[in-house]
Structure formats: C-alpha cells, structure tokens
Enzyme design. Structure first.
Site, PDB file in Angstrom:
ATOM      1  CG  PHE A 197      -9.974   1.489  -0.517  1.00  0.00           C
ATOM      2  CD1 PHE A 197     -11.359   1.591  -0.396  1.00  0.00           C
ATOM      3  CD2 PHE A 197      -9.207   1.656   0.625  1.00  0.00           C
ATOM      4  CE1 PHE A 197     -11.955   1.835   0.844  1.00  0.00           C
ATOM      5  CE2 PHE A 197      -9.779   1.915   1.853  1.00  0.00           C
ATOM      6  CZ  PHE A 197     -11.163   1.997   1.963  1.00  0.00           C
ATOM      7  CE  LYS A 223      -0.207   0.524  -6.631  1.00  0.00           C
ATOM      8  NZ  LYS A 223      -1.373  -0.098  -5.946  1.00  0.00           N
ATOM      9  CD  GLU A 283      -3.220  -3.185  -3.549  1.00  0.00           C
ATOM     10  OE1 GLU A 283      -3.322  -2.010  -3.952  1.00  0.00           O
ATOM     11  OE2 GLU A 283      -2.474  -3.511  -2.598  1.00  0.00           O
ATOM     12  NE  ARG A 284      -7.119  -2.146  -0.079  1.00  0.00           N
ATOM     13  CZ  ARG A 284      -7.036  -1.543   1.099  1.00  0.00           C
ATOM     14  NH1 ARG A 284      -7.821  -1.918   2.074  1.00  0.00           N
ATOM     15  NH2 ARG A 284      -6.173  -0.592   1.310  1.00  0.00           N
ATOM     16  CB  SER A 292      -2.726   4.734   5.233  1.00  0.00           C
ATOM     17  OG  SER A 292      -1.668   3.945   4.739  1.00  0.00           O
ATOM     18  CB  CYS A 329      -8.956  11.483   3.513  1.00  0.00           C
ATOM     19  SG  CYS A 329      -9.287  12.668   2.235  1.00  0.00           S
ATOM     20  CD  GLU A 359      -7.530   7.583   8.250  1.00  0.00           C
ATOM     21  OE1 GLU A 359      -6.492   6.948   7.969  1.00  0.00           O
ATOM     22  OE2 GLU A 359      -8.043   8.410   7.487  1.00  0.00           O
TER      23      GLU A 359
END
Ligand code: NAD
Length: 497
Positions: A148, A172, A175-176, A225, A280, A382
């Site tokens: 995201f 893909k 979805e957020r 993640s 990240c 994290e």
C-alpha cells in the site's frame, strides 16, 4: 458508492463477487469499494497476458520503448490527478506523492533504454568457423504484487522494465489503495500498449495464491511485509517460478560523536516521520554513540519535532498525513505503549494528535522514544509509523553489531565527519543499501534496490540492472557455418581449442 474494478485485456471489469471498503485515512470514512477478484477473474487476466505474449515477445524493443516514452509524458501530464488519488486513498501529502511519482517516472525513463539493455554479447571465432552470442529473452507472463505504501512507485519499479523486456504483466496492487494502478493501466493504453500486455486485478490472498500457482505465470515480483514475502517466495519457488520478494525493514542511523548534529537531526526528521514513517527505507532507529551525542540528539530532535505538521493530504504545508487504517493506527499506538511498559522513555508522545476538522482520521503524531534496548518489542519489530527510537551505544563497534544482529537489512546510514569511520562502516555493515550522511539511500533507477537478510528473498534486487536480469533469461547460441566442403567426422572428445 463507486467500485474500483480490474483492468483485463484492455477493458475495465467491474464484476465483483466480493468487495472491500476503501477508506480515506484523513477523514476515516469509507470513500469507495474495491472489487476482490475471484480465482476465475485472475485466470482471465493471466489468459489475456498469455495470449498477448505471443505477439509482444517479438515486437521490436525500440517499439516497446517508444510506448514507454509516451507513457512517461502521460504520467507527467496526469501527475496532479495521480497524486490526488494517492492522497485520497493513502493519505500522503501532495509533495510526498509527487516525490514517489517522480521516482517512478525515473524507472520509466530507464525502461526506455531497452534496446541498449537487450543487446546481449557476441564473440567471433570461439572455435574454428564458430561464433557464439548470448541474448536476453523474455520470460512470459510476469506477476507483480505490491504494497500500500507506494501505490505508484513500486508498481513502476516493476512493469515498465518487465514489459520493455518483452514480457506481459498482471499487477495485483494493494487492496487498500487500489485506484492508482487502474489509472496507470489506462495511461499505458493511451500510450499505445496493445491489449493484454498489462492487466490489473484487485484482490486479496485468493488473487495472490492464484498467481503463485498458475502454471502460465513464469515469474513473480513481490514487495510487502516480511511474513508475506517469505510465503510468496516459498510458494512461487515450489511452483517452479522465478521469484523476488522484497520484505520489511528496521533501518538504523548511527550518530557518531563527531557528526554535524544539526544536519543529522534535520535529515532524520524527514527520514523518520516523512510519509508517517510508512516507508521501507524510513530511518526508525537512531543509534547514538556515547551519552553526550545521545543527549544532544534528543534535545535538538525534540525541539525540531515541535514544528512537525501532521494533517490531511489536501494541505500541502503539512509534513505528513495519517497512517493507512484504524487497525494500523492502533498497532502503532500499541508499540508506543509497549515501549513504555518495557522500560523505555517516551520523550515526545504522538498518540492521538488533534487535527482540526479531521477528528476521525487515522493520525499518529511524531513520537520520540529514548533508552530503547535490544529485545524490546518496539526495537525488534517493524513499526511502520512516525516513531523514532533512540538506542545508546558505547562504541561504533557496538552500534554496528546491533545493526548486524537485527533480522532486517534493508537500509542504514552513518552520520560522521570521519572518512575512515564511514569507509569501515560501509565495508562491514550487513545491510543492502548504505548511506554516508544520506538518510534515505534509495538507489536511483539505473542502479538496483534490494536489502539483505530477511528484507529480500531471492537473488536479484528490484529495477535497474538487476531488474533486467530478473525479467529476462539468457540464451547462448553457438553457430558454425563450415567453410566450403570442410566436414568433420564424429568427435568423441569434449570440444576444446
Ligand atoms: P503486506 O505484506 O500486507 O501486503 C503486500 C501485498 O501482499 C498486498 O498486495 C496484499 O494484498 C498482499 N497480501 C497481504 N496478505 C496476504 C496473504 N496472507 N497472502 C497473500 N498475499 C497477501 O504489506 P503492506 O502492509 O501493504 O506494505 C507494507 C510493508 O511492505 C512493510 O513491511 C514495508 O516494509 C514493506 N515494503 C517493503 C519494500 C521494499 O522494497 N523492501 C517497499 C515497500 C514496502
């Protein structure tokens, strides 16, 4: 309420058996729904990509590159629209969204050099009348699964390069914040990309698992993640696919006693709190060498944090926006609480900041925590929020040992005026991307991006030269056209010169 669908074979597809809420993180309200693809929808996208590959693989590299030139222009022309979508669904302030988009465009620019990158190597006379050459052939259908936090940049790390190398692609996205990917697909179509070469399916684990197991998918690029990266890498590999899976991070900055402290504080303010710490490469741990350096750092940093402006993406004077969801806000708040419970000192507490007019937004203010130690939950995991931890070390060796012992190895940085210390640090630190007085050492598009240890699963990093390697396979051809009439008999010893 509008539904964000898929983009398959050049058409927008709204069919959805299931949908999921998409939030505006600044208001906390549901702004739209996203279609969650069923297995057969993903298979339809893979079939379209598989069919398009037959022609696309033989399209001249220069023609593929020309489409990317047009795409770059369209990205620039539509920058405001793209940044507004990122703001609405991710919460990123427009200046930060523009930063990610520009970094993405640099990857498109690199992809425009495809004819040069795919030239291969040639050797004449490797044997009598024998020439040999290597060429870089595409793989086929490639899947990209993205997080995201960079809805434009991370997809742009992947598909422009994969496509100019002759592959077709199924993306893909998260979805957020799913809308940006669909807009990118429409712009690619406008740039002249044939139908089926680039497809987008929105969805969740069902879509991911379909891509990981469909035999027509040759390779998978994943960013997200670490637990999911590990799963994706294992599943794709077990299904015979080439896979690169980039995971999470815990990026440390060493502050040496000789560092220019004002410079270090300014650099860390942006690198720790920018984009709400949801990067990240965010620097989330400052390791101060010596108590004097730590006290000065804490003093100057807490002072600098008084000016931090957290708020909605619509006000470009804000420094950073909300975090992505309410659940994530609660998780970040929970890490701050756990730090206090486990003996650390909260110097600046950003929980529940007051953002006028956005009382239901998912905001966490800048947070500074001192006396953090190895073993504390906030140190080992994290956080992915605007939280900066301060760890005190007695020596540079001890500071480096902490970094080398951590399970993640994405980015790191040292602030010092000592060239010898800097060189020793970059030689011996077990991290993939290293900064010397540079807080966010994200490699430019013509280098490659990748962490070490549990921040990357696979052999090759993202984009740049590693990206070209990842999206192609080498074929080496050895050819002889014998001089007139000369024919050799059967040869039973291994051919050599
Ligand atoms: P995430 O792992 O939750 O999601 C990433 C992708 O995996 C999404 O497309 C999501 O739909 C999918 N996914 C989620 N759960 C899944 C499951 N159980 N099975 C299969 N697929 C699943 O990550 P996120 O929260 O979207 O992104 C933040 C994370 O990404 C952070 O850990 C961050 O460090 C990392 N990240 C890493 C890099 C890098 O280059 N190393 C870059 C950006 C973000």
């Amino acid at each position: 309420m509008s539904i964000v669908g898929h983009f398959i074979n050049g058409k927008t597809v709204d069919a959805a058996e299931r949908t999921q809420d998409v939030f505006n993180p600044a208001t906390g309200e549901v702004s739209k729904q996203v279609a969650i693809a069923a297995k057969d929808t993903v298979e339809e996208a893979v079939a379209a990509a598989s069919e398009a590959y037959k022609t696309w693989r033989n399209t001249q590299p220069i023609k593929r590159a020309r489409i990317m030139f047009k795409f770059k222009q369209l990205l620039e022309d539509n920058a405001e629209k793209i940044c507004a979508l990122i703001g609405e669904e991710h919460g990123k302030i427009s200046h930060d969204a523009m930063g990610e988009l520009t970094r993405g465009i640099e990857n498109v620019e690199f992809a425009c050099t495809a004819p040069q990158m795919l030239k291969g190597e040639h050797s004449r006379n490797v044997g009598p009348d024998i020439d040999s050459w290597s060429e870089m052939q595409p793989l086929g259908v490639v899947a990209g699964i993205t997080p995201f936090n960079f809805p434009a940049m991370v997809p742009l790390w992947m598909f422009p390069l994969a496509i100019v190398c002759g592959n077709t692609f199924v993306l893909k996205p998260s979805e957020r914040d799913p809308s940006c990917a669909l807009l990118l697909a429409q712009l690619l179509q406008e740039a002249g990309l044939p139908d089926g070469v680039f497809n987008v399916v929105n969805g969740d684990k069902v879509a991911v698992d379909t891509l990981l197991t469909d035999p027509r998918v040759e390779a998978v690029s994943f960013v997200g993640s670490t637990p999911i990266a590990e799963y994706v890498y294992a599943t794709a590999s077990a299904n015979g696919k080439r896979c690169q899976a980039l995971g999470g991070a815990k990026n440390h900055a060493i502050i040496m006693p000789d560092a220019d402290m004002d410079n270090a504080v300014a650099a860390l303010t942006g690198a720790a709190f920018g984009s709400s710490g949801e990067r990240c490469m965010a620097l989330s741990v400052a390791v101060c060498v010596g108590d004097e350096a730590a006290d000065t750092f804490i003093d100057k940093m807490s002072h600098a944090m008084k000016d931090l402006k957290v708020g909605a993406y619509t006000d470009s004077s804000n420094d950073f926006g909300p975090v992505i969801t309410e659940a994530h806000k609660n998780k970040v708040d929970g890490y701050i609480a756990s730090a206090a419970e486990q003996g650390a000192t909260i110097v600046v507490d950003g929980r529940d900041p007051k953002v006028a007019g956005y009382e239901n937004g998912f905001f966490v203010g800048g947070t500074l925590i001192d006396q953090v130690k190895q073993g504390m939950t906030c140190y080992e995991e994290e956080i992915f929020g605007p939280v900066l931890l301060v760890v005190r070390a007695e020596s540079m060796e001890q500071a480096m040992q902490m970094i080398n012992d951590h399970e993640y190895g994405n980015g790191t940085c040292i602030f010092t005026r000592d060239g010898e210390a800097a060189r020793y640090f970059s030689d011996n630190i077990l991290v993939g991307m290293v900064g010397i007085n540079v807080p966010l050492p994200v490699p430019v598009a013509y280098h490659s991006f990748g962490g070490w240890k549990r921040s990357l699963f696979g052999d090759l990093g993202a984009y740049g030269p590693d990206g070209v390697r990842f999206y192609t396979k080498r074929k080496t051809i050895t050819q002889r056209w014998p001089s007139s009439g000369v024919r050799e008999g059967a040869q039973f010893s291994f051919p050599s010169n």
